[in-house]
Structure formats: structure tokens, C-alpha cells
Write an enzyme that holds these catalytic residues in place. Sequence first.
Site, short mmCIF file in Angstrom:
data_model
loop_
_atom_site.label_atom_id
_atom_site.label_comp_id
_atom_site.label_asym_id
_atom_site.label_seq_id
_atom_site.Cartn_x
_atom_site.Cartn_y
_atom_site.Cartn_z
N SER A 62 42.88 50.64 45.49
CA SER A 62 42.31 51.72 45.50
C SER A 62 41.40 52.11 46.63
O SER A 62 41.27 53.56 47.04
CB SER A 62 41.40 51.61 44.21
OG SER A 62 42.12 51.33 43.07
N ASP A 154 45.33 40.14 41.76
CA ASP A 154 45.98 40.72 42.48
C ASP A 154 47.18 39.78 42.91
O ASP A 154 48.15 40.05 44.10
CB ASP A 154 45.13 41.02 43.97
CG ASP A 154 44.08 41.91 43.85
OD1 ASP A 154 44.36 42.99 42.83
OD2 ASP A 154 42.71 41.59 44.13
N ARG A 185 36.82 35.44 39.38
CA ARG A 185 36.55 36.74 39.97
C ARG A 185 35.75 37.61 38.99
O ARG A 185 34.81 38.34 39.25
CB ARG A 185 37.35 37.58 40.78
CG ARG A 185 38.63 37.96 39.75
CD ARG A 185 39.82 38.51 40.69
NE ARG A 185 39.27 40.20 40.74
CZ ARG A 185 40.01 41.02 41.45
NH1 ARG A 185 41.26 40.49 42.02
NH2 ARG A 185 39.58 42.25 41.60
N LYS A 333 35.91 53.70 39.15
CA LYS A 333 36.20 54.51 40.19
C LYS A 333 35.50 55.44 41.20
O LYS A 333 35.98 56.07 42.02
CB LYS A 333 37.67 55.12 39.79
CG LYS A 333 38.74 54.16 39.21
CD LYS A 333 39.48 53.12 40.41
CE LYS A 333 40.12 52.27 39.72
NZ LYS A 333 40.69 51.31 40.78
#
EC number: 5.4.2.12
Length: 510
Positions: A62, A154, A185, A333
Site C-alpha cells: 500500500s 507478508d 507484529r 488507509k
Amino acid sequence: MAKKPVMLMILDGFGISDKVDGNAVKAASKPNFDKYFNNYPHTHLGASGLSVGLPDGQMGNSEVGHLNIGAGRIVYQSLTKITKAIEDGDFFKNAALNKAVNNVLENDSTLHLMGLLSPGGVHSHTNHLKGLLQLAKKKNVKKVFVHAFLDGRDVPPSSAKEFIKDIEDYMNEIGLGEIATVSGRYYAMDRDNRWEREELAYNAMVLGKGEEAESAIKAVDASYHDNKTDEFVLPTVIVKEGKPVATIKDKDSVIFFNFRPDRARQITRAIAEEAFDGFKRDRLNIEFVTMTEYDASFKGVDVAFGPENITNTLGEYVSNKGLNQLRIAETEKYAHVTFFFNGGVEEPNKNEDRALISSPKVATYDLKPEMSAYEVTDELLKRLDEDKYDMVILNFANPDMVGHTGILEAAKKAVETVDECLGKIVDKVLKLDGSVFITADHGNSEQMIDYSNGKPMTAHTVNPVPFVYVSNHTEAKKLNEGVLADIAPTMLQEMGLEKPEEMTGKSLFE
């Protein structure tokens, strides 16, 4: 005269793939998107690897996606820059890194290397940690400890042991370094001010308090035994004879090797910032270095690789033309449509309004795949009634954030929610005789299973993303294939503006 807004709608994590298996985008009922894709000019854009300034074959993300879109040029990413510095040797001459190393040599203290232990390349890369260990070895540092944050987003959800073994083998090979703590995380890299999570990671690293294990591998095994994958491993202190192998103390140096800022800020503030009120803690007198600039306002932190100055971004250029713009997204976001879209600049441009809608407070977004999409839509429709904006940048977080859970049904629901909102917004913009460009910053939801082993996949993909042009005036308009950097020049052409010379992207209109 009424405004005819030009809108960019970023469906975060909505990639294009022909595969049907595990494809939430294909499985979802999305009549609106399908209608626009089939009846209006459309194309595919490269959103990973060299197309966005990442190493070849590296999945997009992103931050990188929004940087490239907003800049209108391919922006070479921190991952690529740091890797190159290690390869050509500049890394080992870096002033900030050497300052941290020299501090421990002068004080006979400890060097702590903290960050996401992952080859994912989104927030960090294992090779950069190896570079730091190499630097410490070259400079004869005697005490080096790693505080490993575990990924599982990821990269596959239960892959941490492979990366732990890899880094432990490397440390054994060079005869330097040991893992002192491990934390999922979820705790160490929160970005939503959930300080109760960060506090657990802080307590493990600084106070030596938390879960305990005799080795990093045993810590992960214990977590798997409790059905917690890498991301959710409780902050765990590695102990020998009942004592922590290392904690961060006064006069030590800490190098945080994550290069992506958004999920690195909170734990940095907790450890290094003077004014901090997230939870009660004593401030340490340490040398703290961040791999990149996490926040220009941070004091008492040195930066190894400073920011690139990106001028004449889409937002800045439109602002200088005296036009009004709106940025709108939910919390997850919001930084992407503002800070990253503006080339890493926090300050809004002149005539740039921002609307932040809170993300729902749930543990994981499969519990609420709608997230705050309906609220974002309502706010946007209200703003469009103001007849104020020439340009609107909107992000829907759902396909990405729900895609990260690895739960196909939830991701399908996320896509369906966004499609419903898409229809309402496009109808409104067409009534205003404006135009909408629909795209994504990278793929995710279109591949929810790892085809090599059939397990859930929580990571981004290297797939292309859609680019659709919806307007009342699409006759005879066709779109070329391209990359994310071509979006800004295309939007400027639609707005009747020349692109600035700094933008090396090309308009996608044939």
C-alpha cells in the site's frame, strides 16, 4: 458553474487473476464493478516489482502503491535503496549506523537490532538485518542482540521458524549475535494506538517481562501449540538460567531496521521519545537509529536513510493550479491517501481537505469485513453535495485488510461491500457529470490460498490491478496498459491539465 469532480477510487488489495481457486474477487457478487469493467474503457496496471520501484518479482504494497500513484513517476523504494547500499558498501559507511555502533564501543554496552524478521520486503528485509550484523562484526562489537518481530502477513502465517533458523545460522557463521525476544507484529507493530499491545512488546524488550522461552524456536512452538500463528505470538523473553539474555538499557544502542514507517512509529515513540503518554514507562538514555524517517517530528532519533524529496506530486500540482481536492479513507488507509500519496509529506496541500473515518475496533477484520466502508461512502456522498471538489482521492481498505486474515468467505464479503458502495458513488459522480477512475494499489484478495500447499495466504500478490475509466464521455476512448505511475498523468489529462515535467508516467489514454 457546478464542479465536475474527477475521482480516483483505490480498492486496496483488489488484484486481477484468472485463477478461480481461492479468488475472493472472482467469487464475490460484484455487479457494479463487472458492469463498469465490461462496458467502459479498462486496462491492467503493473503494481509490483520493477513497475513500482521494487526488486523484480517483489509483491507490491500500500505504501509503495500510493507513493507511485501520487507521484506520477516510479519511486525507487527504500528496500531497493538499502539493498543497493549493502551491495556497493555505502551501507557500512553510513553515518547514523556508525554512530550507533561507536556508542556501544565507547560505553562497552550492547547493540540491539529490532525489527520484522521477514524476507517479505514490505516493512523490512532479513538481508538488511544481516547487513547490520556484518557491520557490527567489522567494527568488533562484542554484544549484539536481535529483537525479532514475527510476520505471518507478508509471508505465510506459520513460516517464522524458517526465518529464525536462517538468521541464527547466519549469526553462528559470523560468531556474533543472539535473539533476545520475539513478538508477533500484532503487538510490536500496531498502528492504531492500541498501546496495550505495544506495552507487552516494550516490556519484553526493555524490562525482560512477558512470556518466557529457552529459545526463539521454542517460543514459536509454544505459540503454535496455543493455535497462535506468527503474527500473534505473545511477546516472549528468551531466558538462560531463568534470566533474560538481554534487555535494552541505558547507554545501549538500538537500530530499528524496518524501513516502512507506519507500523514502526508507535514502538519507536515508546522506546525513544521524551514526551510519551501511551503507557507508563521510564525513558531510556540510549542511541536510537531508524532505518528510514518514520516521522519528521521525532526527537532523539537518528535516521540512516533520509527521505527522498518528491516534488510536484498530483496533489501539490493540482493545489498549485488553485483547485480543490478531497482525500477520504478509514483509519487503516488514511496515511496512504494523505502522507504517502503526497510523497511522504504530512502537511496537507492548500485547498486539500481530508476526511478520516474511524476503522472498527475489532481484533481482526474477518469479524467485520464491511469495516467502515458504508460510513466512508455516506461521508463522501455528503461532501459531493457541497459542489466544492475538483479532485477526490478515495481508498476502500476492505479487500486488503480482510484479505490479510486469510479467510476466503470474509474477503468475499469485503469485496461485495465495496462493490455496493462503488455503485452508489459512481452513480452520484455521473449525475454531476464527473468521472471516476477505479483501480487498486496492489493485489491481495484475488489469491487467498497458497497454490503450492493449499494453505491460507495472507500476503499481497504480484498480480496486476484493474484500471477502469467511468464517465458520460467515454466514446472512442481507449486505455493502454501501464503502471501505477501512469495514473496521475491520465487524471491530469482528464482534468484538462498538462502534466508537470517531474512526472515521468504517461497518460494511459490512447
